[in-house]
Design an enzyme around this catalytic site. Sequence first.
Site, PDB file in Angstrom:
ATOM      1  N   LEU A  77       0.913  -1.299   0.030  1.00  0.00           N
ATOM      2  CA  LEU A  77       0.143  -0.111  -0.047  1.00  0.00           C
ATOM      3  C   LEU A  77       0.872   1.246  -0.081  1.00  0.00           C
ATOM      4  O   LEU A  77       1.981   1.010   0.696  1.00  0.00           O
ATOM      5  CB  LEU A  77      -0.802   0.086   1.079  1.00  0.00           C
ATOM      6  CG  LEU A  77      -2.279  -0.453   1.104  1.00  0.00           C
ATOM      7  CD1 LEU A  77      -3.012  -0.126   2.501  1.00  0.00           C
ATOM      8  CD2 LEU A  77      -2.980   0.130   0.019  1.00  0.00           C
ATOM      9  N   ASP A  78       0.479   2.188  -0.643  1.00  0.00           N
ATOM     10  CA  ASP A  78       1.039   3.806  -0.522  1.00  0.00           C
ATOM     11  C   ASP A  78       1.461   4.058   1.061  1.00  0.00           C
ATOM     12  O   ASP A  78       2.422   4.272   1.288  1.00  0.00           O
ATOM     13  CB  ASP A  78       0.139   4.686  -1.139  1.00  0.00           C
ATOM     14  CG  ASP A  78       0.706   5.146  -2.421  1.00  0.00           C
ATOM     15  OD1 ASP A  78       1.699   4.455  -2.883  1.00  0.00           O
ATOM     16  OD2 ASP A  78       0.212   6.093  -3.050  1.00  0.00           O
ATOM     17  N   GLU A  79       0.152   3.748   1.596  1.00  0.00           N
ATOM     18  CA  GLU A  79       0.103   4.124   3.036  1.00  0.00           C
ATOM     19  C   GLU A  79      -0.632   3.275   3.560  1.00  0.00           C
ATOM     20  O   GLU A  79      -1.691   2.821   3.347  1.00  0.00           O
ATOM     21  CB  GLU A  79      -0.605   5.447   3.304  1.00  0.00           C
ATOM     22  CG  GLU A  79       0.197   6.401   4.126  1.00  0.00           C
ATOM     23  CD  GLU A  79      -0.603   7.714   4.068  1.00  0.00           C
ATOM     24  OE1 GLU A  79      -1.775   7.724   4.686  1.00  0.00           O
ATOM     25  OE2 GLU A  79      -0.002   8.686   3.545  1.00  0.00           O
TER      26      GLU A  79
END
Lengths: 286, 286, 286, 286
Positions: free
Chosen positions: A228-230
């Site tokens: 995930l990106d974040e």
Amino acid sequence: MLPESHILTFSCPNRPGIVAAVARTLFESGGNIQEAHQYDDVETDNFFARVRCNFTITRGIDRFRESFARVAETQRMRWALRARADRQRVLIIVSRFDHCLADLLYRWRIGELAIDIAGIVSNHPRAAILHQGFADIPFDYLPVTQETRSQQEETIWNIVQSRKVDLVILARYMQILSDGLSVRLAGRAINIHHSFLPGFKGAKPYHQAHARGVKLIGATAHYVTADLDEGPIIEQDVERVSHHDQPDDLIRKGRDIERRVLARAVRLHIDGRVIINGYKTVVFRD
Amino acid sequence: MLPESHILTFSCPNRPGIVAAVARTLFESGGNIQEAHQYDDVETDNFFARVRCNFTITRGIDRFRESFARVAETQRMRWALRARADRQRVLIIVSRFDHCLADLLYRWRIGELAIDIAGIVSNHPRAAILHQGFADIPFDYLPVTQETRSQQEETIWNIVQSRKVDLVILARYMQILSDGLSVRLAGRAINIHHSFLPGFKGAKPYHQAHARGVKLIGATAHYVTADLDEGPIIEQDVERVSHHDQPDDLIRKGRDIERRVLARAVRLHIDGRVIINGYKTVVFRD
Amino acid sequence: MLPESHILTFSCPNRPGIVAAVARTLFESGGNIQEAHQYDDVETDNFFARVRCNFTITRGIDRFRESFARVAETQRMRWALRARADRQRVLIIVSRFDHCLADLLYRWRIGELAIDIAGIVSNHPRAAILHQGFADIPFDYLPVTQETRSQQEETIWNIVQSRKVDLVILARYMQILSDGLSVRLAGRAINIHHSFLPGFKGAKPYHQAHARGVKLIGATAHYVTADLDEGPIIEQDVERVSHHDQPDDLIRKGRDIERRVLARAVRLHIDGRVIINGYKTVVFRD
Amino acid sequence: MLPESHILTFSCPNRPGIVAAVARTLFESGGNIQEAHQYDDVETDNFFARVRCNFTITRGIDRFRESFARVAETQRMRWALRARADRQRVLIIVSRFDHCLADLLYRWRIGELAIDIAGIVSNHPRAAILHQGFADIPFDYLPVTQETRSQQEETIWNIVQSRKVDLVILARYMQILSDGLSVRLAGRAINIHHSFLPGFKGAKPYHQAHARGVKLIGATAHYVTADLDEGPIIEQDVERVSHHDQPDDLIRKGRDIERRVLARAVRLHIDGRVIINGYKTVVFRD
């Protein structure tokens, strides 16, 4: 004096009788519930719980641990049980900006964060960090380039293992962890990240936010993940800004939000109040 | 009793002597400054000001308006001057969700928003709007499809002109205005928009925010423009959410933030506290 | 590079022409307004202003200072004019709790608070203060009892004078200053104080707040005065608490609010944004 | 479709086995926990719980109610159990200011507050209330003087009983209830009250707050009690104010806080999230 508190957290597929089984096991071990939260996520049909309890009979905790392990196996739980007073061992990784580091160390020094600091790692040398007053803590300078990343991360991983680190805090570490290290640290590495409405991609986000004229800036603390990106968000907060605020002012205000949000996230984590639920978290606030 | 207050706002290229010229003109017209803000944007080198003043001599305001017009021309100002008590004429455009409409009407009815309501326009029929109690306000049902958009917008524009509308409020109007109408309404149309950290594109943003597990949701009030996704931001705010909040709860909390942020933005606008500065705004808060 | 900024603040009885006179004087000295606020308090009919300006001609500031002094005398102003980059000299006085001290020192060390630290005074010995890392700052241990108060305060006053202290910060100093010292420090001593809804008198306020079950706790930063329980308020803030929070938790949360509110108040003060108005303050926020 | 949710709340002296007994009873009735909170107040050694659950077998709720009653008796519990969809019957009492009334009615009309409005009572005639659009709700004009207070309150009490009112909301009712009526309504009457840092006694509190120059104003929602100035606090919030705000502005901002805080408190109450604990409340937030 009150008997020692313990924190039990677990998640499992939901079905009737879970709490009854846990509470009976607790009761039969002389356990007493001091605070508890349970939550059923209707989307995944998973059940999440946190129980703070103490035991009125000698070795009650040992009996409980043994009995509970059987319940947990039957219910296919992911779980953790520990004495509340047991301090988690924390490794703090920083780059040049040390506001989060300084804040965490202060809260630790006055006893507000009941943790043990296993060490500080930075990709910058000790002299590059303004904050003083941590001569008593192991400091490792681990510079990193594209070429040496895997080797540097291996060193970090060795530190995590050899020092029995429970939690890694990326306290404004300006490097992206590889997928490999992210997976190894899943669920026990917290990152702090600036956040804006709307969001901005790319370099110099505070400058972009200024160019866009936003009226709020924020920060997000989340678990580190590979895919995930974040990762799953633990805590967020914002502060008001105005047309007067130049990029430097946004960065200054950002520092305050970042250290506040990170400290809250760390506190929630070490108090066993955060349970990961896929891309999300369940946070049992006090 | 105090003499009537007036609000002067202007922006112009910055150069020394602007405030001296304005203040002298004001003084020579018997004017008295009650509250003032000035701001120089170093990036564009434009100067922005808002002055609330009253006049101790008869017809002072007329003398000032005449003299000031000459100053304004010399300094190439964009400016506005009006009696504070003059009510702006407002057109509210809504779709089915009426929480912002109901909130604006209540604030208007008790005198909190000193405006005149020139009418309500909706692309849904009157019966589709739950809120009652605006029988005394002109209501126009202007349905819209892809094919009829330009015609519907022409009708809106005719209403704006014929009713001398000063400000259009898109109070949860779920249609995107065409570039043409956006340009015509530039600087006098305010929209309210949900906002998230991080941002989400596409349909059902509250469902996306829920899937992502955000801990804050927000709203942004901004001027409508043709050339931007979202125009110059006037006001933003957020509220805390948790894992308990289902999409419906986010929508419910969103309603509260939207109506609060929109009402504040409208209030700032009608009080002459917002001056557009390219993609951004200067907001002289009280 | 931009010419150096200066900050002018003044207050005086309101009458027409003040801004015109100031702005003309500024213009004639080659001054350029970068940011300004003016406010007329209708109750007292006093006028308050803050102007940030720079000068495009050599020695413009000297010409302005000279000319402005005449305007100020005519208008019976209380005023101050200084280069924005000039650092105020600050004396920090603490007792045992050092969270505000540690926070101020950190902000100073990274350059966020552009001040000079003239010294730290405590009624507790150096060893009683947990925070380390201020070996480079003069520290005076000045214990105090009922009998030695006037003598101890005289020593403080001597430090203030001999070190040319501009601002005294009572950063959780658990002693009440005498009326005499309060008067001497009027307008240049800031205190931080916990605040509750409702308020509580007497000892152990956090315990009282807990017993009352409040849902918010707060802090107030104010100027020290002799004739008031609590002097003119500069800044306040609150944080949410719950039934889970024991007195110790309230104290912990209180620390965060106190250091945040005090840092903001100090920043507002050194930036010339606070002007005292009797029992109140005018705060020109950015 | 999910089976119907029920809300169980209880409080009792703490001793081991309470949760085990409740959970077993629930399990044996085919009950399933959807969300639960438990809290042990160490000071009073009382135990508080809220359980949201549904039942997978027919008439499970009836079986549970019967079995639980025996547990409750054994444990000396104060308890309540109801279907979540059951609407509480609410009586709203107002004076002249109708902002809280208008807000509650709007939230009720759009389905946000799942309550039934049993009636509106005011000590002012219908015509004195600006808000329109509640022609469908019984309205009782019950003027009151010092002499007629006991008679007027008897009428209120009769309305409460005859219309089976579950909750009385004092939505800016500017009269103080007698001790007698307060006792009768204990635990089921919520009041909204302005709050300040510091607090102010006596008339015109917003004017006092203005004179003191506070930077925050707030509101408190609490249960009505006979023996306290202000009963157990349910919810509080604040908003920032400045030197610009005249008493009228404080009153305007106060309206927004009051209606927000009251709506939240009512929502928490009807969702069974508030349990009274002596002078305090336990609030199990979602």
